[in-house]
Design a protein around this motif. Structure first.
Motif, PDB file in Angstrom:
ATOM      1  N   ARG A 583      34.970  24.756  35.655  1.00  0.00           N
ATOM      2  CA  ARG A 583      34.522  25.809  36.835  1.00  0.00           C
ATOM      3  C   ARG A 583      33.971  27.299  36.619  1.00  0.00           C
ATOM      4  O   ARG A 583      34.784  27.826  36.618  1.00  0.00           O
ATOM      5  N   PRO A 584      33.203  26.824  35.139  1.00  0.00           N
ATOM      6  CA  PRO A 584      32.304  28.264  35.050  1.00  0.00           C
ATOM      7  C   PRO A 584      31.686  29.409  36.656  1.00  0.00           C
ATOM      8  O   PRO A 584      31.720  28.436  37.503  1.00  0.00           O
ATOM      9  N   VAL A 585      32.047  30.672  36.850  1.00  0.00           N
ATOM     10  CA  VAL A 585      31.277  31.403  37.008  1.00  0.00           C
ATOM     11  C   VAL A 585      30.215  32.490  36.921  1.00  0.00           C
ATOM     12  O   VAL A 585      29.571  32.239  37.786  1.00  0.00           O
ATOM     13  N   GLN A 586      30.057  32.626  35.825  1.00  0.00           N
ATOM     14  CA  GLN A 586      28.741  32.458  35.264  1.00  0.00           C
ATOM     15  C   GLN A 586      28.412  31.780  34.138  1.00  0.00           C
ATOM     16  O   GLN A 586      29.271  31.465  33.805  1.00  0.00           O
ATOM     17  N   PRO A 587      26.810  31.649  33.543  1.00  0.00           N
ATOM     18  CA  PRO A 587      26.811  30.949  32.672  1.00  0.00           C
ATOM     19  C   PRO A 587      27.085  31.011  30.782  1.00  0.00           C
ATOM     20  O   PRO A 587      27.448  32.679  31.211  1.00  0.00           O
ATOM     21  N   ASN A 588      27.576  30.306  30.492  1.00  0.00           N
ATOM     22  CA  ASN A 588      27.941  30.493  29.175  1.00  0.00           C
ATOM     23  C   ASN A 588      27.381  30.589  27.611  1.00  0.00           C
ATOM     24  O   ASN A 588      27.362  30.285  26.880  1.00  0.00           O
ATOM     25  N   THR A 589      26.847  31.776  28.369  1.00  0.00           N
ATOM     26  CA  THR A 589      25.542  31.758  27.160  1.00  0.00           C
ATOM     27  C   THR A 589      25.062  33.459  26.670  1.00  0.00           C
ATOM     28  O   THR A 589      24.349  32.859  25.933  1.00  0.00           O
TER      29      THR A 589
END
Length: 614
Positions: A583-589
């Motif tokens: 459940r990410p809240v922001q991209p993992n980039t």
């Protein structure tokens, strides 16, 4: 058998093209029975003893176009057309064994195969020219048959692909592959709809270097709508493959037409486009063929038939099916065998079925009088002058709340049985029922059990949102004196934290710098008993193994719970849950995005769902 053995031996001894693993390009399967759709089984099986045999010609455009790393190409990859054109012939057969088992067989023969114009491909050129593909056997078991009482046809089955095709033509896997599936369908006037849900279980194969160049287990979804009846029939199909691995979702849409040449022979054609670039997904495909046998002619009232051809119809309209009618061409009033009956009271109910054979009555009441017309004979009707359902012995339920009017204290208002048929009340219209409302005559908030918000310290911050409800302070500091810097804020459905909860790397040990934050959280929870539950959610970024991250996030959530319990918070108020990277809240980039995803959230619940009206 000798021919099959020769094919097995010949195909298993041929060298595989350089650079390519054993891999079956063809992903499409046919519906061997042809019932409803040519592709999607809608739960309808061939009757016992019925057979269908079909010959199909099949062309695919660019079904295998993997990618290679090429820094000079746009996006860093270039596409290699391993198979540009493929033409296959299919022998497809099905046989009904009894009323609930159907077996099928599909044998593909690769007629021609072209690689395309790419000359710098590291892959060998797959061969064409009459090579055996992967034979597929299918086994389907009927579970439900559509009828007046059952809304759908339902079947379960499995198809198995055998690794005996030609490896140098990309016509086999290196082991068995299987597709277990559930099939459901429904036929309405003029149309039949079907749906398949299955899992495409196959060996893992990688060709090329892009993210979309892996073939492995996938979820298979199929849906079809087809016309029924005599003459030309049409159908539309959609197939979707949802991968379990790193490849992308693919889909195909195909439409077709079928036409009869005789009672037992039909011809058909179909075509459609593919969407997605996974292995085995063509740009488009077309096919045509002919079939012998299949589902028996459709028996429809008013159509030309004799009783033996359509045993489930009623040729003479006497309510006795042809199979049971000893006089199938004689209409009128009949006995159980479809022949003229005795009916002493002339009420249309045969004497042998008439519970009141000498007194005229209603057919719906087994030939006995039924003055209110509720299909319950007067002698058994507790309310013979009032129409009511049989499960209430003929007594009415005006408001439809499950209580007979005679036992309902509010017969014109629907209410639950435990209220003797009277509805629930919410006098102050605050969505909290009166019996659960701490202030039933004063509108309030559900999270305060129906009571209005208060502000004991008059600092404009409502007590249930005030970190210091007995000390005045600015709203920006959550109602606490300015000198007491607040690191948390109570929201309607959560508790926001203004700092992260810090842990040792790859461990569930809380670092000391987070003690102030957690001490303050424990104090607020102990000050606000109206918060009955807090779900402590642990989250991670996507680096590392997902299962490890889920376990770690669960352990960290439990560590936070244990800390709060030591500070006096009741264990039953805390529920730790670890979600890992799900459940990410922001991209993992980016580093900032991953840092934001490594977090602990606190989700609150104030009261049971039963406390408010739905």
């Amino acid at each position: 058998m000798s021919l099959l053995a020769a094919l097995v031996l010949s195909t298993s001894s041929v060298a595989q093209p350089a650079g390519l693993p054993e891999f079956e390009v063809e992903r499409l399967e046919f519906n061997p029975s042809g019932a409803g759709s040519l592709l999607i089984n809608s739960g309808q099986l061939l009757p016992g003893g019925r057979m269908r045999v079909a010959l199909i010609g099949h062309y695919e455009n660019r079904p295998l176009t993997p990618e290679l790393v090429d820094p000079s190409a746009e996006g860093g990859f270039r596409e290699v057309t391993v198979v540009a054109h493929r033409t296959t012939g299919h022998l497809v057969a099905a046989y009904g064994m009894g009323d609930a088992l159907e077996v099928g067989l599909q044998v593909p023969l690769i007629i021609s195969q072209e690689q395309g114009r790419v000359t710098d491909s590291p892959f060998g050129a797959p061969e064409g020219g009459f090579k055996l593909g992967t034979p597929i056997a299918s086994f389907n078991i009927g579970v439900l048959n559509q009828s007046e009482a059952i809304p759908v046809d339902l079947a379960a089955g499995v198809s198995v692909g055998f690794p005996i095709g030609s490896p140098d033509s990309l016509g086999r896997e290196n082991s068995l592959r299987a597709i277990p599936r559930i099939m459901v369908g429904r036929e309405t006037e003029g149309l039949r709809a079907g749906f398949e849900l299955g899992a495409d279980l196959r060996p893992r194969v990688s060709i090329g270097e892009g993210d979309n160049n892996e073939a492995y287990n996938r979820l298979r979804l199929g849906a079809a709508v087809s016309s029924v009846g005599e003459g030309l029939r049409y159908e539309a199909n959609i197939l979707m493959w949802i991968p379990f691995g790193r490849e992308f979702l693919t889909a195909e849409t195909l439409v077709g037409v079928r036409g009869p040449l005789s009672d037992d022979v039909e011809v058909f054609a179909m075509g459609g486009a593919g969407f997605g670039d996974t292995l085995g997904s063509p740009n488009f495909r077309v096919l045509m063929g002919a079939a012998f046998g299949g589902m028996p002619p459709r028996c429809v009232a008013g159509s030309k038939h004799n009783p033996a051809q359509c045993p489930d119809l009623d040729l003479d309209g006497d309510n006795v099916k042809n199979r049971d009618d000893a006089c199938p061409t004689d209409g009128g009033k009949v006995d159980a065998k479809g022949c003229p009956i005795k009916d002493q009271d002339q009420d249309g109910v045969a004497d042998e079925a008439d519970k009141c054979p000498t007194t005229a009555g209603a057919a719906t009441a087994a030939g006995c009088p039924d003055q209110d017309g509720d299909s319950i004979q007067d002698s058994e009707d507790k309310c013979p002058a009032l129409k009511g359902p049989a499960d209430r012995a003929g007594c009415p339920d005006t408001d439809g709340d499950g209580l007979d009017d005679s036992a309902d204290k509010c017969p014109n208002e629907s209410g639950p049985v435990d209220r003797q048929g009277c509805p629930a009340k919410d006098s102050d219209n605050d969505t909290v029922l009166d019996e659960l409302d701490g202030c039933p005559n004063e509108a309030g908030l559900p999270e305060l059990k129906g009571c209005p918000a208060k502000d004991a310290d008059s600092d404009t911050v409502a007590d249930h949102l005030d970190n210091c409800p007995e000390q005045a302070g600015p709203a920006a500091n959550q109602g606490c004196p300015a000198a007491q810097k607040q690191l948390i804020a109570i929201k309607q459905d959560r508790i926001d934290i203004k700092e992260q909860v810090f842990f040792d790397s790859n461990a569930a040990t809380i670092q000391a710098r987070s003690n102030t934050l957690l001490d303050q959280l424990a104090n607020v929870l102990n000050t606000h008993p109206e918060i009955v539950k807090v779900v402590i959610e642990g989250h991670t970024d996507d680096r590392g193994a997902a299962d490890f991250n889920r376990t770690l996030s669960q352990q960290r959530a439990e560590a936070v719970r244990d800390y709060l319990v030591k500070k006096g918070v009741a264990t039953e108020r805390l529920e730790p849950k670890g979600f890992g990277p799900d459940r990410p809240v922001q991209p993992n980039t980016t580093s900032a995005g991953r840092a934001a995803n490594r977090r602990v959230d606190f989700i609150t619940r104030y009261a049971d769902d039963a406390a408010t009206q739905q």
